[in-house]
Design a protein around this motif. Sequence first.
Motif, PDB file in Angstrom:
ATOM      1  N   TYR A 146       0.827  -1.208   0.000  1.00 53.40           N
ATOM      2  CA  TYR A 146       0.000   0.000   0.000  1.00 53.40           C
ATOM      3  C   TYR A 146       0.860   1.255   0.000  1.00 53.40           C
ATOM      4  CZ  TYR A 146      -3.023   3.750   1.498  1.00 53.40           C
ATOM      5  OH  TYR A 146      -3.682   4.961   1.580  1.00 53.40           O
ATOM      6  N   THR A 147       1.919   1.259   0.805  1.00 53.60           N
ATOM      7  CA  THR A 147       2.801   2.425   0.852  1.00 53.60           C
ATOM      8  C   THR A 147       3.431   2.693  -0.510  1.00 53.60           C
ATOM      9  OG1 THR A 147       3.289   1.977   3.187  1.00 53.60           O
ATOM     10  CG2 THR A 147       4.799   3.440   2.013  1.00 53.60           C
ATOM     11  N   ALA A 148       3.848   1.628  -1.196  1.00 54.41           N
ATOM     12  CA  ALA A 148       4.466   1.782  -2.516  1.00 54.41           C
ATOM     13  C   ALA A 148       3.472   2.320  -3.531  1.00 54.41           C
ATOM     14  CB  ALA A 148       5.039   0.445  -2.992  1.00 54.41           C
ATOM     15  N   LEU A 149       2.262   1.772  -3.535  1.00 54.83           N
ATOM     16  CA  LEU A 149       1.249   2.232  -4.494  1.00 54.83           C
ATOM     17  C   LEU A 149       0.793   3.651  -4.179  1.00 54.83           C
ATOM     18  CD1 LEU A 149      -0.971  -0.960  -5.013  1.00 54.83           C
ATOM     19  CD2 LEU A 149       0.797  -0.038  -6.524  1.00 54.83           C
ATOM     20  N   LEU A 150       0.678   3.977  -2.894  1.00 57.04           N
ATOM     21  CA  LEU A 150       0.318   5.343  -2.515  1.00 57.04           C
ATOM     22  C   LEU A 150       1.377   6.326  -2.998  1.00 57.04           C
ATOM     23  CD1 LEU A 150      -1.509   7.309  -0.973  1.00 57.04           C
ATOM     24  CD2 LEU A 150      -0.219   6.762   1.107  1.00 57.04           C
ATOM     25  N   GLY A 185     -11.756  11.833  -3.628  1.00 57.88           N
ATOM     26  CA  GLY A 185     -11.009  10.666  -3.180  1.00 57.88           C
ATOM     27  C   GLY A 185     -11.706   9.946  -2.045  1.00 57.88           C
ATOM     28  N   VAL A 186     -12.212  10.704  -1.072  1.00 53.15           N
ATOM     29  CA  VAL A 186     -12.942  10.091   0.039  1.00 53.15           C
ATOM     30  C   VAL A 186     -14.255   9.490  -0.448  1.00 53.15           C
ATOM     31  CG1 VAL A 186     -14.130  10.585   2.209  1.00 53.15           C
ATOM     32  CG2 VAL A 186     -11.886  11.587   1.762  1.00 53.15           C
ATOM     33  N   PHE A 187     -14.958  10.210  -1.327  1.00 53.86           N
ATOM     34  CA  PHE A 187     -16.231   9.723  -1.848  1.00 53.86           C
ATOM     35  C   PHE A 187     -16.051   8.412  -2.605  1.00 53.86           C
ATOM     36  CE2 PHE A 187     -19.677   9.832  -5.085  1.00 53.86           C
ATOM     37  CZ  PHE A 187     -20.763   9.795  -4.209  1.00 53.86           C
ATOM     38  N   SER A 188     -14.874   8.221  -3.194  1.00 51.28           N
ATOM     39  CA  SER A 188     -14.618   7.005  -3.969  1.00 51.28           C
ATOM     40  C   SER A 188     -14.680   5.748  -3.112  1.00 51.28           C
ATOM     41  CB  SER A 188     -13.246   7.089  -4.648  1.00 51.28           C
ATOM     42  OG  SER A 188     -13.190   8.171  -5.545  1.00 51.28           O
ATOM     43  N   PHE A 189     -14.412   5.894  -1.815  1.00 43.83           N
ATOM     44  CA  PHE A 189     -14.498   4.745  -0.909  1.00 43.83           C
ATOM     45  C   PHE A 189     -15.941   4.323  -0.670  1.00 43.83           C
ATOM     46  CE2 PHE A 189     -10.225   6.128  -0.006  1.00 43.83           C
ATOM     47  CZ  PHE A 189      -9.552   4.973   0.350  1.00 43.83           C
ATOM     48  N   LEU A 190     -16.866   5.224  -0.950  1.00 42.92           N
ATOM     49  CA  LEU A 190     -18.278   4.964  -0.649  1.00 42.92           C
ATOM     50  C   LEU A 190     -19.075   4.558  -1.869  1.00 42.92           C
ATOM     51  CD1 LEU A 190     -18.825   8.128   1.591  1.00 42.92           C
ATOM     52  CD2 LEU A 190     -18.086   5.848   2.320  1.00 42.92           C
ATOM     53  N   THR A 191     -18.444   4.558  -3.019  1.00 40.43           N
ATOM     54  CA  THR A 191     -19.154   4.246  -4.256  1.00 40.43           C
ATOM     55  C   THR A 191     -18.592   2.963  -4.869  1.00 40.43           C
ATOM     56  OG1 THR A 191     -17.631   5.652  -5.526  1.00 40.43           O
ATOM     57  CG2 THR A 191     -19.643   6.685  -4.697  1.00 40.43           C
ATOM     58  N   SER A 192     -19.043   2.681  -6.074  1.00 40.89           N
ATOM     59  CA  SER A 192     -18.620   1.461  -6.756  1.00 40.89           C
ATOM     60  C   SER A 192     -17.221   1.614  -7.343  1.00 40.89           C
ATOM     61  CB  SER A 192     -19.607   1.125  -7.878  1.00 40.89           C
ATOM     62  OG  SER A 192     -19.569   2.136  -8.872  1.00 40.89           O
ATOM     63  N   PRO A 200      -9.784  10.210 -11.582  1.00 41.00           N
ATOM     64  CA  PRO A 200      -8.356  10.172 -11.205  1.00 41.00           C
ATOM     65  C   PRO A 200      -8.144   9.997  -9.709  1.00 41.00           C
ATOM     66  CG  PRO A 200      -8.744  11.894 -12.822  1.00 41.00           C
ATOM     67  CD  PRO A 200     -10.091  11.373 -12.443  1.00 41.00           C
ATOM     68  N   TRP A 201      -8.858  10.755  -8.889  1.00 43.85           N
ATOM     69  CA  TRP A 201      -8.662  10.667  -7.439  1.00 43.85           C
ATOM     70  C   TRP A 201      -9.215   9.366  -6.871  1.00 43.85           C
ATOM     71  CZ3 TRP A 201     -10.606  15.082  -9.873  1.00 43.85           C
ATOM     72  CH2 TRP A 201      -9.693  16.146  -9.957  1.00 43.85           C
ATOM     73  N   GLY A 202     -10.014   8.664  -7.654  1.00 41.67           N
ATOM     74  CA  GLY A 202     -10.526   7.382  -7.206  1.00 41.67           C
ATOM     75  C   GLY A 202      -9.434   6.343  -7.034  1.00 41.67           C
ATOM     76  N   TYR A 203      -8.266   6.597  -7.606  1.00 40.29           N
ATOM     77  CA  TYR A 203      -7.180   5.629  -7.486  1.00 40.29           C
ATOM     78  C   TYR A 203      -6.558   5.620  -6.098  1.00 40.29           C
ATOM     79  CZ  TYR A 203      -7.701   4.236 -12.236  1.00 40.29           C
ATOM     80  OH  TYR A 203      -8.230   3.705 -13.391  1.00 40.29           O
ATOM     81  N   TYR A 204      -6.887   6.611  -5.279  1.00 36.90           N
ATOM     82  CA  TYR A 204      -6.490   6.523  -3.878  1.00 36.90           C
ATOM     83  C   TYR A 204      -7.263   5.415  -3.171  1.00 36.90           C
ATOM     84  CZ  TYR A 204      -3.621  10.712  -4.023  1.00 36.90           C
ATOM     85  OH  TYR A 204      -2.615  11.622  -4.309  1.00 36.90           O
ATOM     86  N   ALA A 205      -8.473   5.144  -3.637  1.00 37.10           N
ATOM     87  CA  ALA A 205      -9.242   4.017  -3.106  1.00 37.10           C
ATOM     88  C   ALA A 205      -8.813   2.715  -3.776  1.00 37.10           C
ATOM     89  CB  ALA A 205     -10.737   4.250  -3.321  1.00 37.10           C
ATOM     90  N   MET A 206      -8.449   2.794  -5.043  1.00 36.90           N
ATOM     91  CA  MET A 206      -8.089   1.584  -5.793  1.00 36.90           C
ATOM     92  C   MET A 206      -6.818   0.930  -5.258  1.00 36.90           C
ATOM     93  SD  MET A 206     -10.409   1.238  -8.218  1.00 36.90           S
ATOM     94  CE  MET A 206      -9.713   0.374  -9.598  1.00 36.90           C
ATOM     95  N   VAL A 207      -5.904   1.711  -4.681  1.00 31.46           N
ATOM     96  CA  VAL A 207      -4.627   1.139  -4.234  1.00 31.46           C
ATOM     97  C   VAL A 207      -4.711   0.531  -2.840  1.00 31.46           C
ATOM     98  CG1 VAL A 207      -3.287   2.718  -5.661  1.00 31.46           C
ATOM     99  CG2 VAL A 207      -3.791   3.344  -3.298  1.00 31.46           C
ATOM    100  N   PRO A 222      -5.363  -5.368  -4.975  1.00 26.58           N
ATOM    101  CA  PRO A 222      -5.721  -4.195  -5.781  1.00 26.58           C
ATOM    102  C   PRO A 222      -5.731  -4.535  -7.264  1.00 26.58           C
ATOM    103  CG  PRO A 222      -4.046  -3.643  -4.163  1.00 26.58           C
ATOM    104  CD  PRO A 222      -4.158  -5.139  -4.165  1.00 26.58           C
ATOM    105  N   PRO A 223      -6.535  -3.837  -8.061  1.00 26.26           N
ATOM    106  CA  PRO A 223      -6.578  -4.074  -9.508  1.00 26.26           C
ATOM    107  C   PRO A 223      -5.344  -3.477 -10.192  1.00 26.26           C
ATOM    108  CG  PRO A 223      -8.042  -2.278  -8.938  1.00 26.26           C
ATOM    109  CD  PRO A 223      -7.503  -2.809  -7.645  1.00 26.26           C
ATOM    110  N   TYR A 224      -4.267  -4.230 -10.199  1.00 26.43           N
ATOM    111  CA  TYR A 224      -2.991  -3.709 -10.692  1.00 26.43           C
ATOM    112  C   TYR A 224      -3.053  -3.231 -12.141  1.00 26.43           C
ATOM    113  CZ  TYR A 224      -0.874  -5.666  -6.469  1.00 26.43           C
ATOM    114  OH  TYR A 224      -0.549  -5.943  -5.166  1.00 26.43           O
ATOM    115  N   ALA A 225      -3.819  -3.924 -12.972  1.00 19.01           N
ATOM    116  CA  ALA A 225      -3.889  -3.532 -14.389  1.00 19.01           C
ATOM    117  C   ALA A 225      -4.449  -2.118 -14.526  1.00 19.01           C
ATOM    118  CB  ALA A 225      -4.745  -4.535 -15.151  1.00 19.01           C
ATOM    119  N   TRP A 226      -5.498  -1.805 -13.789  1.00 16.28           N
ATOM    120  CA  TRP A 226      -6.077  -0.465 -13.841  1.00 16.28           C
ATOM    121  C   TRP A 226      -5.110   0.574 -13.283  1.00 16.28           C
ATOM    122  CZ3 TRP A 226     -10.483   1.214 -16.143  1.00 16.28           C
ATOM    123  CH2 TRP A 226     -11.380   0.246 -16.569  1.00 16.28           C
TER     124      TRP A 226
END
Length: 250
Positions: A146-150, A185-192, A200-207, A222-226
């Motif tokens: 997680y630290t590396a992806l962040l 970014g925060v909202f991305s944790f609450l959605t699909s 773009p900011w949704g990738y903070y949830a993706m990692v 995590p979905p590494y391909a995305w």
Amino acid sequence: MRRAIRLEFRKMRRLRAMPVIGILIVAVAGLSGFSLFSGGTRAILNDPGAMPWAGLMATYSLMAAMTSPMLAAVLASRQTDIEHSGTGWTLASGAGYSPGALCRAKLAALSIVLVPTLMVQSLLVVGIGVVTGIRLPIELGAWLGYTALLFLVDVAFVALHIWLAAVIENQLVSVGIGMLGAFVGVFSFLTSDVFARATPWGYYAMVSFVQQRGDRIAYITPPYAWIVGFLLLVAVAFAAGTSRLDRIER
């Protein structure tokens, strides 16, 4: 390029970037571990079924999504605004550094700073977990991953904000977009996942390596391909944008 990067570090010292970074590190770590001090949480800190380390990572991921976009915007804006405030672009060109090359040097310097920043930030969060009483084995691979992806996502947003701060002299635009990104970014944790992948900011949830599933926290892959696709897209956009800056006469 190495000389240009050294010059960027000198600018950082003048701009006092390190105190800003230090304040945000402490804020993220404190907010991430705050819930561990409540009586109800302390009672289950060593319950394997409660997965306290996963819960701590979930909170950490949320806090990072809230603060990282603003950190990227502020660092990039401060590092680039110094060129607008005087004749920085002209002086750099006279020294042999084109605007695009200068932006690339700024990205390299800030990326170097982000490495220890995120390492210390994650260590502080883990340290809070230990201090509050978590004695279960930590999932080291998930925390390192997680630290590396962040770090990679932070670098991507620093790149975007450097370019934005370079082409738009009013730095309120870049900082304002960073603040908006924090909410997204925060909202991305609450959605699909669909929303997170498209934003773009949704990738903070993706990692994140953890996910809420009903009333339980679970580790995920995590979905590494995305994520790789997003990072490559940003890299291409930054390279194209800075190359275009080289062709614009300042």
